[in-house]
Design a protein around this motif. Structure first.
Motif, PDB file in Angstrom:
ATOM      1  N   ALA A 368       0.830  -1.213   0.000  1.00 11.53           N
ATOM      2  CA  ALA A 368       0.000   0.000   0.000  1.00 11.53           C
ATOM      3  C   ALA A 368       0.860   1.257   0.000  1.00 11.53           C
ATOM      4  O   ALA A 368       0.468   2.301   0.523  1.00 11.53           O
ATOM      5  CB  ALA A 368      -0.969   0.015   1.180  1.00 11.53           C
ATOM      6  N   ASP A 369       2.036   1.173  -0.622  1.00 17.19           N
ATOM      7  CA  ASP A 369       3.013   2.271  -0.580  1.00 17.19           C
ATOM      8  C   ASP A 369       3.617   2.439  -1.974  1.00 17.19           C
ATOM      9  O   ASP A 369       4.372   1.582  -2.433  1.00 17.19           O
ATOM     10  CB  ASP A 369       4.101   1.941   0.441  1.00 17.19           C
ATOM     11  CG  ASP A 369       5.145   3.040   0.571  1.00 17.19           C
ATOM     12  OD1 ASP A 369       4.986   4.100  -0.065  1.00 17.19           O
ATOM     13  OD2 ASP A 369       6.130   2.819   1.310  1.00 17.19           O
ATOM     14  N   LEU A 370       3.285   3.548  -2.631  1.00 16.10           N
ATOM     15  CA  LEU A 370       3.808   3.774  -3.977  1.00 16.10           C
ATOM     16  C   LEU A 370       5.313   4.011  -3.970  1.00 16.10           C
ATOM     17  O   LEU A 370       6.003   3.672  -4.937  1.00 16.10           O
ATOM     18  CB  LEU A 370       3.082   4.949  -4.630  1.00 16.10           C
ATOM     19  CG  LEU A 370       1.632   4.675  -5.031  1.00 16.10           C
ATOM     20  CD1 LEU A 370       0.954   5.952  -5.514  1.00 16.10           C
ATOM     21  CD2 LEU A 370       1.569   3.613  -6.118  1.00 16.10           C
ATOM     22  N   ALA A 371       5.842   4.587  -2.895  1.00 16.49           N
ATOM     23  CA  ALA A 371       7.293   4.752  -2.816  1.00 16.49           C
ATOM     24  C   ALA A 371       7.986   3.390  -2.764  1.00 16.49           C
ATOM     25  O   ALA A 371       9.088   3.214  -3.292  1.00 16.49           O
ATOM     26  CB  ALA A 371       7.676   5.586  -1.602  1.00 16.49           C
ATOM     27  N   ALA A 372       7.334   2.405  -2.148  1.00 12.11           N
ATOM     28  CA  ALA A 372       7.892   1.051  -2.127  1.00 12.11           C
ATOM     29  C   ALA A 372       7.932   0.457  -3.531  1.00 12.11           C
ATOM     30  O   ALA A 372       8.836  -0.335  -3.849  1.00 12.11           O
ATOM     31  CB  ALA A 372       7.078   0.156  -1.197  1.00 12.11           C
ATOM     32  N   VAL A 373       6.980   0.836  -4.360  1.00 13.95           N
ATOM     33  CA  VAL A 373       6.998   0.395  -5.758  1.00 13.95           C
ATOM     34  C   VAL A 373       8.258   0.908  -6.446  1.00 13.95           C
ATOM     35  O   VAL A 373       8.943   0.171  -7.174  1.00 13.95           O
ATOM     36  CB  VAL A 373       5.731   0.885  -6.495  1.00 13.95           C
ATOM     37  CG1 VAL A 373       5.814   0.559  -7.983  1.00 13.95           C
ATOM     38  CG2 VAL A 373       4.478   0.268  -5.882  1.00 13.95           C
ATOM     39  N   VAL A 374       8.578   2.177  -6.214  1.00 15.45           N
ATOM     40  CA  VAL A 374       9.774   2.752  -6.834  1.00 15.45           C
ATOM     41  C   VAL A 374      11.027   2.067  -6.313  1.00 15.45           C
ATOM     42  O   VAL A 374      11.940   1.732  -7.082  1.00 15.45           O
ATOM     43  CB  VAL A 374       9.842   4.268  -6.583  1.00 15.45           C
ATOM     44  CG1 VAL A 374      11.073   4.864  -7.263  1.00 15.45           C
ATOM     45  CG2 VAL A 374       8.581   4.962  -7.094  1.00 15.45           C
ATOM     46  N   ARG A 375      11.080   1.846  -5.024  1.00 11.03           N
ATOM     47  CA  ARG A 375      12.271   1.194  -4.451  1.00 11.03           C
ATOM     48  C   ARG A 375      12.437  -0.224  -4.994  1.00 11.03           C
ATOM     49  O   ARG A 375      13.558  -0.679  -5.250  1.00 11.03           O
ATOM     50  CB  ARG A 375      12.200   1.203  -2.926  1.00 11.03           C
ATOM     51  CG  ARG A 375      12.296   2.612  -2.323  1.00 11.03           C
ATOM     52  CD  ARG A 375      12.526   2.571  -0.832  1.00 11.03           C
ATOM     53  NE  ARG A 375      11.403   1.980  -0.102  1.00 11.03           N
ATOM     54  CZ  ARG A 375      10.360   2.669   0.359  1.00 11.03           C
ATOM     55  NH1 ARG A 375      10.282   3.986   0.130  1.00 11.03           N
ATOM     56  NH2 ARG A 375       9.402   2.064   1.027  1.00 11.03           N
ATOM     57  N   ALA A 376      11.338  -0.932  -5.179  1.00  8.98           N
ATOM     58  CA  ALA A 376      11.418  -2.261  -5.791  1.00  8.98           C
ATOM     59  C   ALA A 376      11.927  -2.168  -7.221  1.00  8.98           C
ATOM     60  O   ALA A 376      12.738  -3.004  -7.664  1.00  8.98           O
ATOM     61  CB  ALA A 376      10.042  -2.936  -5.756  1.00  8.98           C
ATOM     62  N   ALA A 377      11.486  -1.139  -7.932  1.00  5.93           N
ATOM     63  CA  ALA A 377      11.948  -0.953  -9.309  1.00  5.93           C
ATOM     64  C   ALA A 377      13.436  -0.637  -9.360  1.00  5.93           C
ATOM     65  O   ALA A 377      14.147  -1.083 -10.266  1.00  5.93           O
ATOM     66  CB  ALA A 377      11.150   0.162  -9.979  1.00  5.93           C
ATOM     67  N   VAL A 378      13.919   0.135  -8.394  1.00  8.95           N
ATOM     68  CA  VAL A 378      15.361   0.403  -8.315  1.00  8.95           C
ATOM     69  C   VAL A 378      16.123  -0.912  -8.178  1.00  8.95           C
ATOM     70  O   VAL A 378      17.142  -1.138  -8.849  1.00  8.95           O
ATOM     71  CB  VAL A 378      15.670   1.346  -7.136  1.00  8.95           C
ATOM     72  CG1 VAL A 378      17.171   1.390  -6.861  1.00  8.95           C
ATOM     73  CG2 VAL A 378      15.146   2.749  -7.417  1.00  8.95           C
ATOM     74  N   ALA A 379      15.632  -1.800  -7.325  1.00 12.70           N
ATOM     75  CA  ALA A 379      16.307  -3.079  -7.105  1.00 12.70           C
ATOM     76  C   ALA A 379      16.315  -3.924  -8.376  1.00 12.70           C
ATOM     77  O   ALA A 379      17.346  -4.509  -8.740  1.00 12.70           O
ATOM     78  CB  ALA A 379      15.627  -3.834  -5.965  1.00 12.70           C
ATOM     79  N   VAL A 380      15.184  -3.991  -9.066  1.00 14.75           N
ATOM     80  CA  VAL A 380      15.117  -4.794 -10.294  1.00 14.75           C
ATOM     81  C   VAL A 380      15.994  -4.177 -11.381  1.00 14.75           C
ATOM     82  O   VAL A 380      16.690  -4.886 -12.119  1.00 14.75           O
ATOM     83  CB  VAL A 380      13.658  -4.935 -10.761  1.00 14.75           C
ATOM     84  CG1 VAL A 380      13.595  -5.665 -12.097  1.00 14.75           C
ATOM     85  CG2 VAL A 380      12.826  -5.679  -9.723  1.00 14.75           C
ATOM     86  N   THR A 381      15.982  -2.854 -11.486  1.00  9.16           N
ATOM     87  CA  THR A 381      16.819  -2.179 -12.476  1.00  9.16           C
ATOM     88  C   THR A 381      18.287  -2.497 -12.242  1.00  9.16           C
ATOM     89  O   THR A 381      19.072  -2.655 -13.188  1.00  9.16           O
ATOM     90  CB  THR A 381      16.590  -0.658 -12.416  1.00  9.16           C
ATOM     91  OG1 THR A 381      15.192  -0.382 -12.597  1.00  9.16           O
ATOM     92  CG2 THR A 381      17.380   0.060 -13.487  1.00  9.16           C
TER      93      THR A 381
END
Length: 388
Positions: A368-381
């Motif tokens: 329920a955290d859009l910032a967590a979405v970005v952080r997950a994307a950083v990890a995958v990138t």
């Protein structure tokens, strides 16, 4: 063997997940390391390339984009998909290292999940775009993936453009990676495709027939004095101004390198298939651009999760069936390049485990955290594998 090159646009974000206007500073670091261009260097290079026309190929690079919360990477010219994989991993890592040097990271997200105020990159051309296009330019913060595939000349290139246009929405569906838009779920798997359609010269084109007609259309668009220059001819696929290539521009930047490589293989297969059809005298499908725009809209709306417009029938069909038709269409060309097994497996992975948009929504459901979405994307990138 047709060569292939990939350009990716990336978001620059702070450790909390908010996009930050540190792209120029990161590129200053990359420039000192001999890996990138500052905004001023990039603008000078663009003017030089415009004056000299097209040449044989491009080295890898990091360059500015329209917004300071972005930067762009480009691979060198590659002959096989293993090279593309290595190049994308290398340049993503160099982009991330440059961003980390100024306190940020990069994320392969096609739109910002969290609210952000986009900041235009300095330079005469970007300033003209901001002044000319108002809110369309000021709000534009999207990241795409552009694939270049070599062609023999402009006649072959235009023959390719005429024959691949019906399949481009399928590529959009396979690469969707922008479900969130500035703090809310957009309802689309690719909202970037919706935002991008606001530019006046974007989208599907009619059949050109020959290179002379293509160049006349481009000249006529520039002559309207609506777009800033020919670089703003944002067709879904176009002839590159700089390189002897067809450039396909419909994809969101892919969250995973593996999916970007699959996409590059599909694009090369499409170009080779279309060129073969042209040489064999097979006419281009006579499908109107209005239908192609609807097909593109549906692809951006649901990605691979719903129905797509089938390029052969013009009627809705399950996405998996349409993707299977694309692979069947490309099989001879993919076998000729040795890409058949790699591309088929990559497409299967997308259909099985989902797209970048699916992963983003899954993370948001869990946190329920859009910032967590970005952080997950950083990890995958950066190369980490997330579950699911």
């Amino acid at each position: 063997m047709r060569t292939v090159g990939v350009e990716e646009e990336l978001l620059v974000v702070d450790p909390s997940g908010v996009p930050v206007p540190l792209g120029p500073e990161a590129l200053e670091v990359a420039s000192r390391r001999g890996e990138g261009e500052t905004p001023a260097e990039h603008e000078r290079a663009e003017h030089e390339r415009a004056g000299h026309g097209r040449d044989g190929g491009s080295p890898g690079h990091l360059v500015p984009e329209l917004k300071q919360q972005q930067l762009e990477l480009g691979t060198r010219v590659c002959t096989d998909l293993a090279e593309v994989t290595g190049e994308l991993r290398y340049w993503r890592s160099r982009a991330d290292a440059a961003a980390q040097a100024v306190g940020a990271r990069v994320a392969a997200l096609a739109s910002s999940p969290v609210a952000v105020d986009p900041v235009t990159t300095p330079g005469e051309r970007y300033a003209r775009m901001a002044e000319t296009f108002g809110l369309t330019a000021l709000e534009q913060l999207t990241c795409g993936c552009h694939v270049h595939v070599s062609v023999a000349d402009d006649e072959e290139g235009v023959a390719v453009l005429d024959r691949i246009r019906v399949w481009l929405p399928v590529l959009t569906a396979l690469t969707v990676n922008s479900p969130f838009w500035l703090g809310r779920d957009s309802g689309y798997a690719s909202f970037r495709s919706q935002s991008w359609s606001h530019w006046p010269s974007s989208g599907a084109t009619e059949l050109f027939g020959d290179a002379a007609t293509y160049h006349r259309v481009v000249a006529d668009l520039v002559a309207t004095r609506t777009i800033v220059d020919a670089g703003m001819v944002y067709f879904d696929a176009r002839l590159s101004q700089t390189w002897p290539t067809v450039e396909v521009r419909t994809a969101d930047v892919c969250l995973r390198v593996e999916d970007a490589v699959t996409h590059a293989g599909l694009v090369r297969g499409l170009v080779e298939t279309a060129a073969r059809e042209w040489r064999a005298g097979t006419p281009a499908p006579r499908v109107r651009s209005e239908l192609l725009r609807v097909a593109a809209w549906r692809a951006g709306r649901s990605g691979t999760a719903g129905e797509l417009v089938h390029p052969r029938t013009g009627r809705p069909a399950p996405a998996a069936d349409v993707v299977a038709a694309l692979l069947e269409h490309l099989t001879p060309a993919l076998k000729a390049t040795g890409d058949a097994a790699r591309v088929s497996a990559g497409v299967g992975e997308v259909l099985t485990r989902g797209t970048g948009a699916d992963l983003q929504r899954r993370v948001h459901r869990d946190t329920a955290d859009l910032a967590a979405v970005v952080r997950a994307a950083v990890a995958v990138t950066a190369g980490r594998q997330l579950g699911g």
